[in-house]
Design a protein around this motif. Structure first.
Motif, mmCIF file in Angstrom:
data_model
loop_
_atom_site.group_PDB
_atom_site.id
_atom_site.type_symbol
_atom_site.label_atom_id
_atom_site.label_comp_id
_atom_site.label_asym_id
_atom_site.label_seq_id
_atom_site.Cartn_x
_atom_site.Cartn_y
_atom_site.Cartn_z
ATOM 1 N N ASN A 102 0.858 -1.186 0.000
ATOM 2 C CA ASN A 102 0.000 0.000 0.000
ATOM 3 C C ASN A 102 0.890 1.230 0.000
ATOM 4 O O ASN A 102 1.674 1.434 0.939
ATOM 5 C CB ASN A 102 -0.911 -0.010 1.241
ATOM 6 C CG ASN A 102 -1.970 1.077 1.190
ATOM 7 O OD1 ASN A 102 -1.651 2.255 1.049
ATOM 8 N ND2 ASN A 102 -3.227 0.686 1.326
ATOM 9 N N LYS A 103 0.796 2.027 -1.043
ATOM 10 C CA LYS A 103 1.684 3.169 -1.207
ATOM 11 C C LYS A 103 1.424 4.264 -0.180
ATOM 12 O O LYS A 103 2.287 5.118 0.060
ATOM 13 C CB LYS A 103 1.554 3.746 -2.608
ATOM 14 C CG LYS A 103 0.164 4.281 -2.947
ATOM 15 C CD LYS A 103 0.074 4.724 -4.386
ATOM 16 C CE LYS A 103 -1.326 5.197 -4.729
ATOM 17 N NZ LYS A 103 -1.469 5.541 -6.164
ATOM 18 N N ASP A 104 0.250 4.245 0.450
ATOM 19 C CA ASP A 104 -0.080 5.274 1.435
ATOM 20 C C ASP A 104 0.274 4.842 2.856
ATOM 21 O O ASP A 104 0.894 5.595 3.618
ATOM 22 C CB ASP A 104 -1.571 5.624 1.345
ATOM 23 C CG ASP A 104 -1.947 6.181 -0.020
ATOM 24 O OD1 ASP A 104 -1.202 7.059 -0.519
ATOM 25 O OD2 ASP A 104 -2.955 5.736 -0.582
ATOM 26 N N THR A 105 -0.106 3.612 3.224
ATOM 27 C CA THR A 105 0.144 3.147 4.597
ATOM 28 C C THR A 105 1.503 2.472 4.750
ATOM 29 O O THR A 105 1.952 2.261 5.864
ATOM 30 C CB THR A 105 -0.934 2.138 5.016
ATOM 31 O OG1 THR A 105 -0.812 0.945 4.208
ATOM 32 C CG2 THR A 105 -2.333 2.718 4.837
ATOM 33 N N LYS A 106 2.125 2.086 3.619
ATOM 34 C CA LYS A 106 3.420 1.386 3.595
ATOM 35 C C LYS A 106 3.335 -0.056 4.095
ATOM 36 O O LYS A 106 4.348 -0.704 4.351
ATOM 37 C CB LYS A 106 4.495 2.157 4.377
ATOM 38 C CG LYS A 106 4.739 3.575 3.862
ATOM 39 C CD LYS A 106 5.803 4.275 4.680
ATOM 40 C CE LYS A 106 6.084 5.672 4.160
ATOM 41 N NZ LYS A 106 4.898 6.535 4.144
ATOM 42 N N ASP A 107 2.118 -0.594 4.253
ATOM 43 C CA ASP A 107 1.969 -2.007 4.599
ATOM 44 C C ASP A 107 2.289 -2.870 3.382
ATOM 45 O O ASP A 107 2.068 -2.452 2.238
ATOM 46 C CB ASP A 107 0.536 -2.300 5.051
ATOM 47 C CG ASP A 107 0.226 -1.691 6.405
ATOM 48 O OD1 ASP A 107 1.069 -1.814 7.307
ATOM 49 O OD2 ASP A 107 -0.852 -1.088 6.552
ATOM 50 N N THR A 161 8.294 1.090 0.810
ATOM 51 C CA THR A 161 8.178 2.231 -0.098
ATOM 52 C C THR A 161 8.988 1.897 -1.348
ATOM 53 O O THR A 161 9.893 1.063 -1.313
ATOM 54 C CB THR A 161 8.724 3.522 0.522
ATOM 55 O OG1 THR A 161 10.143 3.392 0.726
ATOM 56 C CG2 THR A 161 8.041 3.829 1.860
ATOM 57 N N MET A 162 8.702 2.576 -2.446
ATOM 58 C CA MET A 162 9.423 2.284 -3.680
ATOM 59 C C MET A 162 10.885 2.712 -3.605
ATOM 60 O O MET A 162 11.702 2.250 -4.388
ATOM 61 C CB MET A 162 8.730 2.987 -4.856
ATOM 62 C CG MET A 162 7.450 2.300 -5.312
ATOM 63 S SD MET A 162 7.662 0.531 -5.689
ATOM 64 C CE MET A 162 8.890 0.591 -7.006
ATOM 65 N N SER A 163 11.219 3.564 -2.662
ATOM 66 C CA SER A 163 12.610 4.001 -2.553
ATOM 67 C C SER A 163 13.500 2.956 -1.890
ATOM 68 O O SER A 163 14.661 2.764 -2.277
ATOM 69 C CB SER A 163 12.699 5.327 -1.791
ATOM 70 O OG SER A 163 12.180 5.180 -0.475
ATOM 71 N N ASP A 164 12.980 2.261 -0.874
ATOM 72 C CA ASP A 164 13.827 1.286 -0.172
ATOM 73 C C ASP A 164 13.248 -0.123 -0.142
ATOM 74 O O ASP A 164 13.965 -1.077 0.153
ATOM 75 C CB ASP A 164 14.100 1.759 1.253
ATOM 76 C CG ASP A 164 12.834 1.826 2.115
ATOM 77 O OD1 ASP A 164 11.736 1.564 1.592
ATOM 78 O OD2 ASP A 164 12.954 2.144 3.308
ATOM 79 N N GLY A 165 11.967 -0.286 -0.465
ATOM 80 C CA GLY A 165 11.333 -1.597 -0.383
ATOM 81 C C GLY A 165 11.940 -2.648 -1.302
ATOM 82 O O GLY A 165 12.229 -3.770 -0.855
ATOM 83 N N PRO A 166 12.150 -2.363 -2.600
ATOM 84 C CA PRO A 166 12.714 -3.386 -3.478
ATOM 85 C C PRO A 166 14.053 -3.922 -2.992
ATOM 86 O O PRO A 166 14.294 -5.134 -3.026
ATOM 87 C CB PRO A 166 12.851 -2.652 -4.818
ATOM 88 C CG PRO A 166 11.762 -1.621 -4.785
ATOM 89 C CD PRO A 166 11.711 -1.174 -3.360
#
Length: 387
Positions: free
Chosen positions: A276-281, A345-350
């Protein structure tokens, strides 16, 4: 590999002369020498058996490693007066039998009191998102883990372990490091026992750990006779509602991707999930091992869907190639998966997901060693077992 580890579960199989020990579960202590002091390491003994003049057990402990580092652990035993260890950890288990609620720092897993199947999860960050499954089913109690199952010849009935009225057979191991729930038996149809074929036995195991954001699932599906299923699934997850906004997947290049899975990659997936891009879950499944005995190479499919009518968000894996019409007697489908929930988040999640996959695919290895003769250690501030 040069991967830094923090509290990675390490499992070893140990053998002792039965004359040297009375109870391995009570006596075994694990320690390492840290800064010249003998320091106890939290451990867990299970599957203790006697075979003639030997006693055999499995031992779990948590190990740190800086990467390419060799560390020595000492295993003490043979003290008949040792008390049963009572280690503290963040792994809390409530309930009896296989219908457990299992909680650690990252999540609470709620297993079905009827079947032992994973029914719900509470992600323990910020607002505490609860993921669950509702909607129309096939007579089974609702749960987010719908595997394993097959559809009988000509699509007459769907045979599922989630249709058990109770587990045919099960084993539960509880401890400070890991809770293991293993269940096995033939799947049921919605009209069991009126229609109850014995074609494929299923052996499923969950492992939940202290202090780790993931859990393991092991599966073995064994054909006890030849049969021709209309369909067969070995991994399916259903999440009702709109808990997540985006799809995640990982192909053979082991790079995390978002969005729709390209057609040329749909049968080559080694990871599937949502965030979820808003909650970061997030919730993501790693396919760590996936192969079969007595069958052609399995398909690694199951493209995620953000919306599936009557249910919600889903992925579903059909591993047997379409060219295979008959499952031969003795064929076995094997799997080892891990499921993780992390802030994403797309910055550090991958990078976090990709690094964890490498870590899970390359666990720490163990070997027996002789203790160096010049090693000495100061007394531990706490005794490993009473005198």
């Amino acid at each position: 590999m040069g991967i830094q580890r923090k509290a990675e579960p390490v499992e070893v199989l140990l053998s002792f002369s039965s004359g040297q020990t009375a109870s391995l579960a009570r006596e075994i202590r694990v320690a390492e020498i840290k800064n010249g002091v003998l320091t106890e390491v939290i451990s867990q003994v299970f599957s203790e058996v006697r075979r003639g003049s030997e006693k055999i057990c499995k031992l779990l402990f948590l190990a740190d490693n800086q990467g390419r580092e060799k560390r020595n652990y000492l295993i003490f035993y043979g003290n008949p007066d040792a008390e049963l260890p009572n280690y503290e950890s963040d792994l809390k288990v409530r309930g009896e039998g296989y219908g457990l609620d299992i909680e650690n720092e990252y999540f609470t897993a709620i297993l079905s009191k009827q079947t032992g199947q994973l029914a719900r999860m509470i992600l323990k960050r910020e607002h505490g998102l609860e993921i669950y499954s509702g909607g129309q089913g096939h007579g089974e109690p609702a749960g987010i883990d719908w595997a394993h199952d097959y559809v009988s010849d000509d699509g007459i009935q769907k045979m599922r372990i989630s249709l058990w009225d109770e587990c045919p057979d099960f084993e539960v191991v509880r401890g400070p490091i890991c809770t293991i729930i293993r269940r096995w038996g033939f799947p049921y149809s919605p009209v069991h026992p009126i229609f109850s074929p014995a074609r494929m036995i299923m052996d499923i195991e969950y492992r939940f750990y202290a202090g780790l954001p993931y859990f393991h699932k092991f599966g073995h599906m064994t054909a006890v006779k030849q049969f021709s299923p209309a369909a067969l699934r070995d991994d399916e997850w259903v999440i009702t509602g709109q808990s997540f906004t985006d799809m995640l997947w990982m192909g053979p290049d082991e790079k995390l991707q978002t969005g729709l899975v390209p057609a040329d990659t749909a049968d080559k997936l080694w990871g599937i999930g949502f965030f979820n891009k808003d909650t970061k879950d997030s919730f993501f499944g790693f396919f760590l091992e996936h192969h079969a005995d007595g069958l052609p190479e399995l398909i690694h499919n199951g493209s995620p869907q953000l919306y599936y009518k009557w249910h919600g968000q889903i992925w579903s894996r059909y591993p047997v190639p379409k060219s295979v019409k008959t499952i031969p007697k003795g064929a076995v489908l094997h799997q080892k998966n891990a499921y993780v929930t992390l802030p994403f988040t797309m910055s550090d999640g991958p990078a976090k997901i990709e690094a964890l996959r490498k870590e899970l695919l390359n666990p720490l290895s163990t070997s027996q060693a002789e203790l160096q003769s010049n090693v000495s250690a100061k007394a531990s501030p706490r005794s490993l077992a009473r005198l």
